[in-house]
Design a protein around this motif. Structure first.
Motif, PDB file in Angstrom:
ATOM      1  N   ASP A   1       1.081  -1.365   0.131  1.00  0.00           N
ATOM      2  CA  ASP A   1       0.149  -0.182  -0.050  1.00  0.00           C
ATOM      3  C   ASP A   1       0.693   1.324   0.467  1.00  0.00           C
ATOM      4  O   ASP A   1       0.419   2.679  -0.348  1.00  0.00           O
ATOM      5  CB  ASP A   1      -0.707  -0.154   1.411  1.00  0.00           C
ATOM      6  N   THR A   2       2.117   1.031   0.730  1.00  0.00           N
ATOM      7  CA  THR A   2       3.082   1.835   0.810  1.00  0.00           C
ATOM      8  C   THR A   2       3.581   2.588  -0.304  1.00  0.00           C
ATOM      9  O   THR A   2       3.237   4.154  -0.992  1.00  0.00           O
ATOM     10  CB  THR A   2       4.060   1.783   1.732  1.00  0.00           C
ATOM     11  N   VAL A   3       3.800   1.508  -1.590  1.00  0.00           N
ATOM     12  CA  VAL A   3       4.249   1.883  -3.128  1.00  0.00           C
ATOM     13  C   VAL A   3       3.349   2.304  -3.742  1.00  0.00           C
ATOM     14  O   VAL A   3       3.469   2.853  -4.562  1.00  0.00           O
ATOM     15  CB  VAL A   3       4.866   0.175  -2.652  1.00  0.00           C
ATOM     16  N   ARG A   4       2.665   1.865  -3.311  1.00  0.00           N
ATOM     17  CA  ARG A   4       1.443   2.093  -4.525  1.00  0.00           C
ATOM     18  C   ARG A   4       0.704   3.507  -4.607  1.00  0.00           C
ATOM     19  O   ARG A   4       0.617   4.356  -5.149  1.00  0.00           O
ATOM     20  CB  ARG A   4      -0.270   1.181  -4.500  1.00  0.00           C
ATOM     21  N   ASP A   5       0.952   4.080  -2.989  1.00  0.00           N
ATOM     22  CA  ASP A   5       0.449   4.913  -2.385  1.00  0.00           C
ATOM     23  C   ASP A   5       2.109   6.291  -2.684  1.00  0.00           C
ATOM     24  O   ASP A   5       1.490   7.225  -3.747  1.00  0.00           O
ATOM     25  CB  ASP A   5       0.300   5.571  -0.951  1.00  0.00           C
ATOM     26  N   ILE A   6       3.000   6.118  -3.365  1.00  0.00           N
ATOM     27  CA  ILE A   6       4.227   6.294  -3.271  1.00  0.00           C
ATOM     28  C   ILE A   6       3.577   6.953  -5.428  1.00  0.00           C
ATOM     29  O   ILE A   6       4.041   7.704  -5.691  1.00  0.00           O
ATOM     30  CB  ILE A   6       5.487   6.185  -3.575  1.00  0.00           C
ATOM     31  N   THR A   7       3.824   5.827  -5.951  1.00  0.00           N
ATOM     32  CA  THR A   7       3.480   5.349  -6.910  1.00  0.00           C
ATOM     33  C   THR A   7       1.913   6.752  -7.276  1.00  0.00           C
ATOM     34  O   THR A   7       2.500   6.937  -8.314  1.00  0.00           O
ATOM     35  CB  THR A   7       3.414   3.849  -7.909  1.00  0.00           C
ATOM     36  N   ASP A   8       1.141   6.470  -6.970  1.00  0.00           N
ATOM     37  CA  ASP A   8       0.224   7.634  -7.701  1.00  0.00           C
ATOM     38  C   ASP A   8       0.594   8.703  -7.050  1.00  0.00           C
ATOM     39  O   ASP A   8       0.601   9.421  -8.100  1.00  0.00           O
ATOM     40  CB  ASP A   8      -1.018   6.947  -6.430  1.00  0.00           C
ATOM     41  N   ARG A   9       1.276   9.085  -6.278  1.00  0.00           N
ATOM     42  CA  ARG A   9       1.414  11.121  -5.895  1.00  0.00           C
ATOM     43  C   ARG A   9       2.826  11.015  -6.876  1.00  0.00           C
ATOM     44  O   ARG A   9       3.178  12.145  -7.057  1.00  0.00           O
ATOM     45  CB  ARG A   9       2.207  10.962  -4.785  1.00  0.00           C
ATOM     46  N   PHE A  10       4.461  10.018  -7.173  1.00  0.00           N
ATOM     47  CA  PHE A  10       5.349  10.353  -7.528  1.00  0.00           C
ATOM     48  C   PHE A  10       5.573   9.767  -9.905  1.00  0.00           C
ATOM     49  O   PHE A  10       6.452  10.124  -9.868  1.00  0.00           O
ATOM     50  CB  PHE A  10       6.135  10.131  -6.698  1.00  0.00           C
ATOM     51  N   GLY A  11       4.374   9.054  -9.442  1.00  0.00           N
ATOM     52  CA  GLY A  11       4.432   8.734 -11.104  1.00  0.00           C
ATOM     53  C   GLY A  11       4.820   7.309 -11.227  1.00  0.00           C
ATOM     54  O   GLY A  11       5.319   6.233 -10.180  1.00  0.00           O
ATOM     55  N   GLY A  12       4.434   6.578 -12.140  1.00  0.00           N
ATOM     56  CA  GLY A  12       5.455   5.135 -13.387  1.00  0.00           C
ATOM     57  C   GLY A  12       5.579   5.015 -14.194  1.00  0.00           C
ATOM     58  O   GLY A  12       6.078   6.258 -14.751  1.00  0.00           O
ATOM     59  N   PRO A  13       5.442   4.671 -14.845  1.00  0.00           N
ATOM     60  CA  PRO A  13       4.267   2.699 -14.094  1.00  0.00           C
ATOM     61  C   PRO A  13       5.693   2.263 -13.669  1.00  0.00           C
ATOM     62  O   PRO A  13       6.612   2.208 -13.567  1.00  0.00           O
ATOM     63  CB  PRO A  13       4.552   2.436 -15.712  1.00  0.00           C
ATOM     64  N   PHE A  14       4.591   1.622 -12.036  1.00  0.00           N
ATOM     65  CA  PHE A  14       5.630   1.079 -11.138  1.00  0.00           C
ATOM     66  C   PHE A  14       4.352  -0.320 -11.309  1.00  0.00           C
ATOM     67  O   PHE A  14       3.209   0.021 -10.738  1.00  0.00           O
ATOM     68  CB  PHE A  14       5.893   1.008 -10.966  1.00  0.00           C
ATOM     69  N   ALA A  15       4.432  -1.647 -10.638  1.00  0.00           N
ATOM     70  CA  ALA A  15       3.095  -1.903 -10.283  1.00  0.00           C
ATOM     71  C   ALA A  15       3.639  -2.775  -8.744  1.00  0.00           C
ATOM     72  O   ALA A  15       5.235  -3.304  -8.965  1.00  0.00           O
ATOM     73  CB  ALA A  15       2.739  -3.270 -11.244  1.00  0.00           C
ATOM     74  N   VAL A  16       3.150  -2.903  -8.084  1.00  0.00           N
ATOM     75  CA  VAL A  16       3.767  -3.653  -6.735  1.00  0.00           C
ATOM     76  C   VAL A  16       2.568  -4.754  -6.898  1.00  0.00           C
ATOM     77  O   VAL A  16       1.274  -4.527  -5.868  1.00  0.00           O
ATOM     78  CB  VAL A  16       4.056  -2.921  -6.109  1.00  0.00           C
ATOM     79  N   ASP A  17       3.040  -6.150  -6.165  1.00  0.00           N
ATOM     80  CA  ASP A  17       1.249  -6.971  -5.997  1.00  0.00           C
ATOM     81  C   ASP A  17       2.293  -8.106  -4.620  1.00  0.00           C
ATOM     82  O   ASP A  17       3.069  -7.792  -4.331  1.00  0.00           O
ATOM     83  CB  ASP A  17       1.596  -7.978  -7.368  1.00  0.00           C
ATOM     84  N   VAL A  18       1.277  -8.799  -4.129  1.00  0.00           N
ATOM     85  CA  VAL A  18       1.620  -9.696  -3.072  1.00  0.00           C
ATOM     86  C   VAL A  18       1.799 -10.267  -3.703  1.00  0.00           C
ATOM     87  O   VAL A  18       0.700 -10.921  -3.626  1.00  0.00           O
ATOM     88  CB  VAL A  18       0.664  -9.271  -1.592  1.00  0.00           C
ATOM     89  N   VAL A  19       2.222 -11.921  -3.186  1.00  0.00           N
ATOM     90  CA  VAL A  19       1.970 -13.354  -3.220  1.00  0.00           C
ATOM     91  C   VAL A  19       2.184 -14.031  -2.413  1.00  0.00           C
ATOM     92  O   VAL A  19       2.859 -13.694  -1.382  1.00  0.00           O
ATOM     93  CB  VAL A  19       2.922 -13.785  -4.787  1.00  0.00           C
ATOM     94  N   ASP A  20       1.180 -15.413  -2.224  1.00  0.00           N
ATOM     95  CA  ASP A  20       1.600 -16.107  -1.392  1.00  0.00           C
ATOM     96  C   ASP A  20       2.830 -17.003  -0.909  1.00  0.00           C
ATOM     97  O   ASP A  20       3.390 -17.208   0.611  1.00  0.00           O
ATOM     98  CB  ASP A  20       0.438 -16.794  -0.971  1.00  0.00           C
TER      99      ASP A  20
END
Length: 186
Positions: A53-72
């Motif tokens: 969630d922190t990384v997604r927030d940073i990407t939303d605010r400071f740009g991308g493209p970048f994806a971050v996902d959680v895997v089990d």
């Protein structure tokens, strides 16, 4: 693939392992370093939704493209990866001895790259599955530092001039002080 023409590589960073309460900040920094230095995606294993969630927030605010996902589980990611696998470890071959071969495989042949970054003790099966086990020095150090040096060497510094899209905020480089402005503002 990155929208910026200077980033032809498809790089995913797999954060292998996470100890809740102990690794929260480090896992976040692994993903932020991946984002800042040219990777297009980070996969975080385990109880890492706060880091995601922190990384997604940073990407939303400071740009991308970048994806971050959680895997089990990391094993299916490693097993099913269709491309080059580099495992960053202090026990590997010196980065300066293999960076050209890795760059050739990833950039020249357009192979996707999975960079595996450990946390706790890494199982031998990761060493065995990697195309390259790469060391940024053979001394104990931060996995964030190792990832940063590796990505910089892979991209030969071109990641430092990357263009970011869809940013709400932009940092204005200054000799002293701090300045963050709305995107499009000088």
């Amino acid at each position: 693939m990155h929208e910026n023409a200077s980033f032809p590589a498809r790089v995913t960073v797999l954060r292998l392992g996470h100890r809740p309460g102990r690794d929260d900040r480090m896992t976040t920094h692994v993903a932020l370093t991946a984002r800042a230095l040219g990777a297009e995606r980070a996969l975080l294993v385990g109880d890492t939704t706060g880091s995601r969630d922190t990384v997604r927030d940073i990407t939303d605010r400071f740009g991308g493209p970048f994806a971050v996902d959680v895997v089990d589980e990391w094993r299916p990611v490693l097993r099913d990866w269709d491309g080059v696998v580099v495992h960053l470890t202090m026990y590997g071959e010196p980065v300066q001895n293999v960076e050209g071969a890795v760059r050739s495989a990833v950039l020249d042949r357009s192979e996707p790259l999975l960079v595996v970054v450990g946390s706790q003790k890494v199982p031998f099966e990761v060493y065995d599955a990697a195309d390259w086990n790469v060391a940024v020095t053979n001394q104990p150090h931060s996995e964030v530092a190792g990832l940063a040096v590796f990505l910089d060497r892979l991209f030969e510094g071109s990641e430092l001039a990357r263009e970011w899209t869809d940013a709400e905020k932009r940092v204005v480089p200054m000799e002293t002080g701090k300045r963050v402005v709305d995107a499009g503002e000088e």
